[in-house]
Design an enzyme around this catalytic site. Sequence first.
Site, PDB file in Angstrom:
ATOM      1  N   LYS A 125      -4.595 -40.932  39.039  1.00 38.24           N
ATOM      2  CA  LYS A 125      -4.776 -40.780  39.834  1.00 38.24           C
ATOM      3  C   LYS A 125      -5.636 -39.524  39.861  1.00 38.24           C
ATOM      4  CE  LYS A 125      -2.846 -40.730  44.097  1.00 38.24           C
ATOM      5  NZ  LYS A 125      -2.206 -42.341  44.691  1.00 38.24           N
ATOM      6  N   ASP A 165      -6.654 -41.707  48.658  1.00 36.09           N
ATOM      7  CA  ASP A 165      -5.112 -41.533  49.115  1.00 36.09           C
ATOM      8  C   ASP A 165      -5.172 -40.877  50.561  1.00 36.09           C
ATOM      9  OD1 ASP A 165      -2.747 -41.574  48.137  1.00 36.09           O
ATOM     10  OD2 ASP A 165      -2.751 -39.414  48.384  1.00 36.09           O
TER      11      ASP A 165
HETATM   12  P1  NDP Z   1      -4.292 -40.269  55.253  1.00 36.67           P
HETATM   13  O1  NDP Z   1      -4.745 -39.340  54.846  1.00 36.67           O
HETATM   14  O2  NDP Z   1      -4.903 -41.451  55.455  1.00 36.67           O
HETATM   15  O3  NDP Z   1      -2.962 -40.253  56.383  1.00 36.67           O
HETATM   16  C1  NDP Z   1      -2.136 -39.520  55.912  1.00 36.67           C
HETATM   17  C2  NDP Z   1      -1.049 -39.035  57.465  1.00 36.67           C
HETATM   18  O4  NDP Z   1       0.476 -38.573  56.689  1.00 36.67           O
HETATM   19  C3  NDP Z   1      -1.872 -37.884  58.178  1.00 36.67           C
HETATM   20  O5  NDP Z   1      -0.703 -38.633  58.944  1.00 36.67           O
HETATM   21  C4  NDP Z   1      -0.950 -37.123  57.733  1.00 36.67           C
HETATM   22  O6  NDP Z   1      -1.258 -35.672  58.944  1.00 36.67           O
HETATM   23  C5  NDP Z   1       0.310 -37.463  57.418  1.00 36.67           C
HETATM   24  N1  NDP Z   1       0.882 -35.862  56.443  1.00 36.67           N
HETATM   25  C6  NDP Z   1       0.194 -35.638  54.891  1.00 36.67           C
HETATM   26  N2  NDP Z   1       0.147 -35.120  54.715  1.00 36.67           N
HETATM   27  C7  NDP Z   1       1.494 -34.257  55.395  1.00 36.67           C
HETATM   28  C8  NDP Z   1       2.677 -33.109  55.176  1.00 36.67           C
HETATM   29  N3  NDP Z   1       2.201 -32.462  54.554  1.00 36.67           N
HETATM   30  N4  NDP Z   1       3.563 -33.382  55.914  1.00 36.67           N
HETATM   31  C9  NDP Z   1       3.045 -34.085  57.281  1.00 36.67           C
HETATM   32  N5  NDP Z   1       2.211 -34.779  57.333  1.00 36.67           N
HETATM   33  C10 NDP Z   1       1.633 -34.713  56.857  1.00 36.67           C
HETATM   34  O7  NDP Z   1      -3.392 -41.335  53.865  1.00 36.67           O
HETATM   35  P2  NDP Z   1      -2.872 -42.800  53.736  1.00 36.67           P
HETATM   36  O8  NDP Z   1      -2.370 -43.077  55.438  1.00 36.67           O
HETATM   37  O9  NDP Z   1      -3.827 -42.873  52.426  1.00 36.67           O
HETATM   38  O10 NDP Z   1      -2.242 -42.132  52.478  1.00 36.67           O
HETATM   39  C11 NDP Z   1      -0.729 -41.880  53.153  1.00 36.67           C
HETATM   40  C12 NDP Z   1       0.809 -41.985  51.944  1.00 36.67           C
HETATM   41  O11 NDP Z   1       0.571 -43.257  51.638  1.00 36.67           O
HETATM   42  C13 NDP Z   1       0.781 -41.245  50.835  1.00 36.67           C
HETATM   43  O12 NDP Z   1       2.032 -40.538  50.578  1.00 36.67           O
HETATM   44  C14 NDP Z   1      -0.839 -41.969  50.228  1.00 36.67           C
HETATM   45  O13 NDP Z   1       0.340 -41.217  48.676  1.00 36.67           O
HETATM   46  C15 NDP Z   1       0.238 -42.765  50.131  1.00 36.67           C
HETATM   47  N6  NDP Z   1      -0.739 -44.564  49.894  1.00 36.67           N
HETATM   48  C16 NDP Z   1      -1.836 -44.703  49.960  1.00 36.67           C
HETATM   49  C17 NDP Z   1      -2.395 -45.640  49.841  1.00 36.67           C
HETATM   50  C18 NDP Z   1      -3.410 -45.855  50.264  1.00 36.67           C
HETATM   51  O14 NDP Z   1      -3.987 -47.059  49.790  1.00 36.67           O
HETATM   52  N7  NDP Z   1      -4.067 -45.390  50.913  1.00 36.67           N
HETATM   53  C19 NDP Z   1      -1.591 -46.601  49.274  1.00 36.67           C
HETATM   54  C20 NDP Z   1      -0.617 -46.233  48.650  1.00 36.67           C
HETATM   55  C21 NDP Z   1       0.133 -45.435  49.264  1.00 36.67           C
HETATM   56  P3  NDP Z   1      -2.020 -34.253  59.179  1.00 36.67           P
HETATM   57  O15 NDP Z   1      -3.456 -34.970  59.400  1.00 36.67           O
HETATM   58  O16 NDP Z   1      -1.932 -34.110  60.349  1.00 36.67           O
HETATM   59  O17 NDP Z   1      -2.001 -33.861  57.571  1.00 36.67           O
HETATM   60  O1  2IT Z   2      -1.214 -44.422  45.947  1.00 37.31           O
HETATM   61  C1  2IT Z   2      -2.249 -45.632  45.636  1.00 37.31           C
HETATM   62  O2  2IT Z   2      -1.447 -46.480  45.487  1.00 37.31           O
HETATM   63  C2  2IT Z   2      -2.916 -45.411  46.454  1.00 37.31           C
HETATM   64  N1  2IT Z   2      -3.531 -44.502  46.737  1.00 37.31           N
HETATM   65  C3  2IT Z   2      -4.104 -46.808  46.061  1.00 37.31           C
HETATM   66  C4  2IT Z   2      -4.591 -46.417  44.347  1.00 37.31           C
HETATM   67  C5  2IT Z   2      -5.572 -47.456  44.421  1.00 37.31           C
HETATM   68  O3  2IT Z   2      -5.970 -47.810  42.834  1.00 37.31           O
HETATM   69  O4  2IT Z   2      -5.812 -47.926  45.601  1.00 37.31           O
END
Ligand code: NDP
Ligand code: 2IT
Length: 450
Positions: A125, A165
Amino acid sequence: MTYIHDTIVKLQKTSPAQAEFYQAVEEVLDSLQPILETNEKYKHHAIIERMVEPERQIMFRVPWVDDQGKVQVNKGYRIEFNSALGPYKGGLRFHPSVNAGIIKFLGFEQIFKNALTGLPIGGGKGGANFDPKGKSDGEIMRFCQSFINELYRHIGPTTDVPAGDIGVGAREIGYMFGQYKRLTGNYDGVFTGKSLLWGGSLVRKEATGYGCVYFAQYMLADKGDSLAGKQCLVSGAGNVAIYTIEKLYELGARPVTCSDSSGTLYHEAGIDLATLKELKEVRKARLSEYLVAHPDARFIPVTDYPADGHAVWRIPAQLAFPCATQNELTEADARALVANGVIAVSEGANMPSTQEAVEVFLDARICYGPGKAANAGGVATSQLEMAQNASMQRWSFEEVDEKLKVIMKNIYLSASTTAAEFGEPHNLVLGANIAGFRKVADAMIEQGVV
Ligand code: NDP
Ligand code: 2IT
């Protein structure tokens, strides 16, 4: 158990002030008790001691020039945690809260998650304490280029393959890939989550959210139930939340909430997906602007949240999908969900529920899909992107989606059969942790002391 205590005390000394990392380690070690007690080999090979120490940690300065001509400096990270099962694989997070403890918790979770997919990928990561909010496109590009000016020497399609992420999507991956290509001269599959125009895989954008809903579907099916007609709470309004909402609608459920760092949106008629995508994917606007098109919805600002938790989890519903960030669902939130009759929780985010909240779900015997199982569809589809790049092929949307469904089903089966094997069939935390651990630990033993 003393070895859990001893491990955490040791980490507190060798890796101080990394609370989220200790939390992730403690949860995994707690689950591993039954297997560690009966398998002397893991102790003999010092598997736990080796697993909690990353193979390599890279920390670096990221200097860049903002639109006012001022020099800014951020801190960049890549934690190459474990390569027993394949090249390091995991996302990059750009968020002001990023520090070594956050990246290490995410990297540690990634080891077991990636093992659960059954695909040949190790765990890593990275990220930076850079805040993309309010930055111009030029600033984002210059930051990404500077980040890669250091990171390029550590990554490669068979060594370490980053993806997105929080704060990192297709735009940022594009700028990072461009700079990597300029520096190395290589056009290869060093990143996943790429644009569909130049090497990306169909379904990767949707995969985490879709997978998280498929996981809920499999948990419910085991109880003779389905998603159809269920009212759902979703937190977050980013990549994972949006495609969770999309798939929930496709499968006949009704998502009524989403949230961002400014507050929670509650639309009893159901969240309008087109408005949400326009706001977040196109205009990158605040969630409260949703009310302009939908005055019948309600926006609850963060200042009105309960002192002991998050407004989104206090709304009555049957299913919950935390898709924002770590520790966004507290013990009080979990109690409120259970009191309101929630029957399943499927985690799109990484470690969104506190340890106390997880205990509440397990005690209540509701279906609970921990993040490392429920959100593994994203990284699994990343590996499918790597496979397509390496073989110079392009698979159709239906083909990739079908593979994603099979992978999520296998993850569910692996976690649930392992949970049953250890006498706690409802406990997918235990099942997922042990199933993931066994694969990595046995591979480490076979590869010797490295
Ligand atoms: P994005 O940046 O696309 O979206 C994140 C969302 O969560 C936004 O709406 C953001 O609000 C909100 N957010 C983030 N931090 C905070 C905080 N501290 N307090 C309140 N709201 C918060 O990220 P993703 O959708 O990609 O990721 C979301 C989650 O999913 C994370 O935990 C990530 O690790 C996990 N994840 C993502 C994967 C992926 O493929 N993208 C795969 C597996 C897990 P704002 O814009 O206002 O900050
Ligand atoms: O938390 C996760 O699994 C991710 N942000 C996706 C990682 C990836 O390599 O697609």
